[in-house]
Scaffold this motif. Structure first.
Motif, PDB file in Angstrom:
ATOM      1  N   LEU A  39      36.630  41.850  38.019  1.00 28.52           N
ATOM      2  CA  LEU A  39      37.588  42.737  37.351  1.00 28.52           C
ATOM      3  C   LEU A  39      39.029  42.383  37.724  1.00 28.52           C
ATOM      4  CD1 LEU A  39      36.424  46.454  37.342  1.00 28.52           C
ATOM      5  CD2 LEU A  39      37.073  45.042  35.421  1.00 28.52           C
ATOM      6  N   ALA A  40      39.257  42.143  38.997  1.00 20.38           N
ATOM      7  CA  ALA A  40      40.607  41.803  39.450  1.00 20.38           C
ATOM      8  C   ALA A  40      41.081  40.502  38.827  1.00 20.38           C
ATOM      9  CB  ALA A  40      40.644  41.709  40.977  1.00 20.38           C
ATOM     10  N   LEU A  41      40.195  39.524  38.705  1.00 21.05           N
ATOM     11  CA  LEU A  41      40.577  38.252  38.084  1.00 21.05           C
ATOM     12  C   LEU A  41      40.861  38.405  36.597  1.00 21.05           C
ATOM     13  CD1 LEU A  41      38.170  35.761  39.892  1.00 21.05           C
ATOM     14  CD2 LEU A  41      40.653  36.006  40.189  1.00 21.05           C
ATOM     15  N   ILE A  42      40.102  39.250  35.911  1.00 19.22           N
ATOM     16  CA  ILE A  42      40.387  39.514  34.494  1.00 19.22           C
ATOM     17  C   ILE A  42      41.747  40.181  34.356  1.00 19.22           C
ATOM     18  CG2 ILE A  42      39.675  40.852  32.471  1.00 19.22           C
ATOM     19  CD1 ILE A  42      36.760  40.432  33.474  1.00 19.22           C
ATOM     20  N   GLY A  43      42.031  41.155  35.213  1.00 19.82           N
ATOM     21  CA  GLY A  43      43.340  41.807  35.192  1.00 19.82           C
ATOM     22  C   GLY A  43      44.461  40.837  35.501  1.00 19.82           C
ATOM     23  N   LEU A  44      44.253  39.971  36.482  1.00 22.57           N
ATOM     24  CA  LEU A  44      45.251  38.962  36.819  1.00 22.57           C
ATOM     25  C   LEU A  44      45.476  37.996  35.665  1.00 22.57           C
ATOM     26  CD1 LEU A  44      47.059  38.004  39.152  1.00 22.57           C
ATOM     27  CD2 LEU A  44      45.186  36.511  39.859  1.00 22.57           C
ATOM     28  N   HIS A  45      44.400  37.623  34.992  1.00 19.67           N
ATOM     29  CA  HIS A  45      44.524  36.751  33.819  1.00 19.67           C
ATOM     30  C   HIS A  45      45.370  37.413  32.732  1.00 19.67           C
ATOM     31  CE1 HIS A  45      43.507  33.957  30.641  1.00 19.67           C
ATOM     32  NE2 HIS A  45      43.069  34.977  29.917  1.00 19.67           N
ATOM     33  N   MET A  46      45.140  38.711  32.515  1.00 23.77           N
ATOM     34  CA  MET A  46      45.927  39.427  31.507  1.00 23.77           C
ATOM     35  C   MET A  46      47.398  39.500  31.903  1.00 23.77           C
ATOM     36  SD  MET A  46      43.378  42.478  30.327  1.00 23.77           S
ATOM     37  CE  MET A  46      44.415  43.075  29.001  1.00 23.77           C
ATOM     38  N   LEU A  47      47.662  39.645  33.203  1.00 22.88           N
ATOM     39  CA  LEU A  47      49.054  39.704  33.660  1.00 22.88           C
ATOM     40  C   LEU A  47      49.760  38.361  33.498  1.00 22.88           C
ATOM     41  CD1 LEU A  47      48.715  41.824  36.907  1.00 22.88           C
ATOM     42  CD2 LEU A  47      49.929  42.470  34.828  1.00 22.88           C
ATOM     43  N   LEU A  48      49.044  37.277  33.715  1.00 30.38           N
ATOM     44  CA  LEU A  48      49.654  35.951  33.679  1.00 30.38           C
ATOM     45  C   LEU A  48      49.589  35.285  32.309  1.00 30.38           C
ATOM     46  CD1 LEU A  48      48.284  34.567  37.060  1.00 30.38           C
ATOM     47  CD2 LEU A  48      50.543  35.539  36.588  1.00 30.38           C
ATOM     48  N   GLU A  49      48.858  35.876  31.377  1.00 27.48           N
ATOM     49  CA  GLU A  49      48.672  35.278  30.060  1.00 27.48           C
ATOM     50  C   GLU A  49      49.993  35.247  29.288  1.00 27.48           C
ATOM     51  OE1 GLU A  49      45.596  35.860  26.350  1.00 27.48           O
ATOM     52  OE2 GLU A  49      46.071  37.547  27.616  1.00 27.48           O
ATOM     53  N   GLU A  50      50.274  34.110  28.712  1.00 28.74           N
ATOM     54  CA  GLU A  50      51.475  33.963  27.896  1.00 28.74           C
ATOM     55  C   GLU A  50      51.161  34.390  26.474  1.00 28.74           C
ATOM     56  OE1 GLU A  50      54.645  33.040  28.665  1.00 28.74           O
ATOM     57  OE2 GLU A  50      53.974  33.167  30.733  1.00 28.74           O
TER      58      GLU A  50
ATOM     59  N   PHE B 199      47.269  45.176  34.784  1.00 31.72           N
ATOM     60  CA  PHE B 199      47.529  45.840  36.064  1.00 31.72           C
ATOM     61  C   PHE B 199      46.464  46.897  36.349  1.00 31.72           C
ATOM     62  CE2 PHE B 199      49.951  48.896  38.731  1.00 31.72           C
ATOM     63  CZ  PHE B 199      50.195  48.040  39.804  1.00 31.72           C
ATOM     64  N   ALA B 200      46.073  47.651  35.321  1.00 26.27           N
ATOM     65  CA  ALA B 200      45.044  48.676  35.505  1.00 26.27           C
ATOM     66  C   ALA B 200      43.709  48.043  35.886  1.00 26.27           C
ATOM     67  CB  ALA B 200      44.897  49.502  34.232  1.00 26.27           C
ATOM     68  N   LEU B 201      43.322  46.937  35.239  1.00 26.48           N
ATOM     69  CA  LEU B 201      42.076  46.264  35.587  1.00 26.48           C
ATOM     70  C   LEU B 201      42.142  45.659  36.986  1.00 26.48           C
ATOM     71  CD1 LEU B 201      41.074  44.515  32.247  1.00 26.48           C
ATOM     72  CD2 LEU B 201      39.944  46.450  33.340  1.00 26.48           C
ATOM     73  N   LEU B 202      43.294  45.126  37.353  1.00 25.07           N
ATOM     74  CA  LEU B 202      43.470  44.572  38.697  1.00 25.07           C
ATOM     75  C   LEU B 202      43.276  45.653  39.752  1.00 25.07           C
ATOM     76  CD1 LEU B 202      44.275  42.086  40.401  1.00 25.07           C
ATOM     77  CD2 LEU B 202      46.637  42.803  40.128  1.00 25.07           C
ATOM     78  N   ILE B 203      43.877  46.813  39.531  1.00 25.58           N
ATOM     79  CA  ILE B 203      43.732  47.929  40.476  1.00 25.58           C
ATOM     80  C   ILE B 203      42.279  48.403  40.538  1.00 25.58           C
ATOM     81  CG2 ILE B 203      44.298  50.368  40.830  1.00 25.58           C
ATOM     82  CD1 ILE B 203      47.131  49.709  39.941  1.00 25.58           C
ATOM     83  N   MET B 204      41.624  48.507  39.376  1.00 22.46           N
ATOM     84  CA  MET B 204      40.227  48.936  39.363  1.00 22.46           C
ATOM     85  C   MET B 204      39.356  47.916  40.116  1.00 22.46           C
ATOM     86  SD  MET B 204      39.782  50.381  35.492  1.00 22.46           S
ATOM     87  CE  MET B 204      38.031  50.549  35.622  1.00 22.46           C
ATOM     88  N   GLY B 205      39.645  46.632  39.961  1.00 27.00           N
ATOM     89  CA  GLY B 205      38.890  45.601  40.654  1.00 27.00           C
ATOM     90  C   GLY B 205      39.059  45.658  42.149  1.00 27.00           C
ATOM     91  N   VAL B 206      40.295  45.791  42.604  1.00 19.89           N
ATOM     92  CA  VAL B 206      40.564  45.876  44.043  1.00 19.89           C
ATOM     93  C   VAL B 206      39.942  47.150  44.616  1.00 19.89           C
ATOM     94  CG1 VAL B 206      42.388  46.137  45.775  1.00 19.89           C
ATOM     95  CG2 VAL B 206      42.628  44.442  43.947  1.00 19.89           C
TER      96      VAL B 206
END
Length: 167
Positions: free
Chosen positions: A68-79, A155-162
């Motif tokens: 989940l955290a990696l999916i959230g991080l991917h969404m944050l970094l996606e251009e 950010f929400a997915l990253l927080i849920m993952g962590v």
């Protein structure tokens, strides 16, 4: 209750994509395809996640949180590519492209043994409402490139993952 929040967060990207589509006919069909696929992919993801949880019982919480955290991080970094889908593309293919990410998210939810039916029904309902309303009122949304919405969801997915890694 977490399932409803997660379904809403995973459906937000529909607004971003559909706000840039120029579709005159078939808005309801596209919204229905999107809802159907946003229910099918999570079902497959939950089944995969539950099977993975039985295989990796001791590690399932950590693995699902990391996913989940990696999916959230991917969404944050996606251009933002800024490309629009051509009008000749069948609504099924557009809905497929928008819905496929719900599979990976629901794998981790399946590993966490969340309420499958609540998430799937909520995901289908949210995706239908967001898809249809985005297509109908896209000129009034004021979305320029969708970066803010995508960053919020990431950010929400990253927080849920962590959070799930430590619970």
């Amino acid at each position: 209750m977490v399932e409803l929040f997660a379904a809403g967060i995973t459906s937000i990207d529909i607004i971003v994509v559909y706000a840039f589509l120029s579709i005159r006919k078939g808005k309801l069909v596209l919204a229905l395809w999107t809802a159907l696929l946003n229910m099918l992919f999570p079902l497959l993801g939950f089944i995969t996640g539950e099977m993975s949880a039985t295989i990796f019982t001791a590690w399932s919480g950590l693995l699902s949180g990391l996913l989940l955290a990696l999916i959230g991080l991917h969404m944050l970094l996606e251009e933002n590519s800024g490309t629009m889908y051509p009008r000749q593309v069948h609504p099924f293919l557009i809905a497929l492209a928008v819905s496929i990410d719900t599979f990976s998210v629901s794998v981790s939810f399946g590993m966490l043994h969340m309420d499958k039916m609540l998430f799937i029904v909520a995901s289908g309902l949210f995706s239908f409402l967001l898809a249809y309303s985005s297509l109908r009122i896209k000129n009034h949304l004021g979305i320029k490139n969708g970066k803010g919405i995508r960053k919020f969801a990431g950010f929400a997915l990253l927080i849920m993952g962590v959070w799930s890694c430590f619970n």
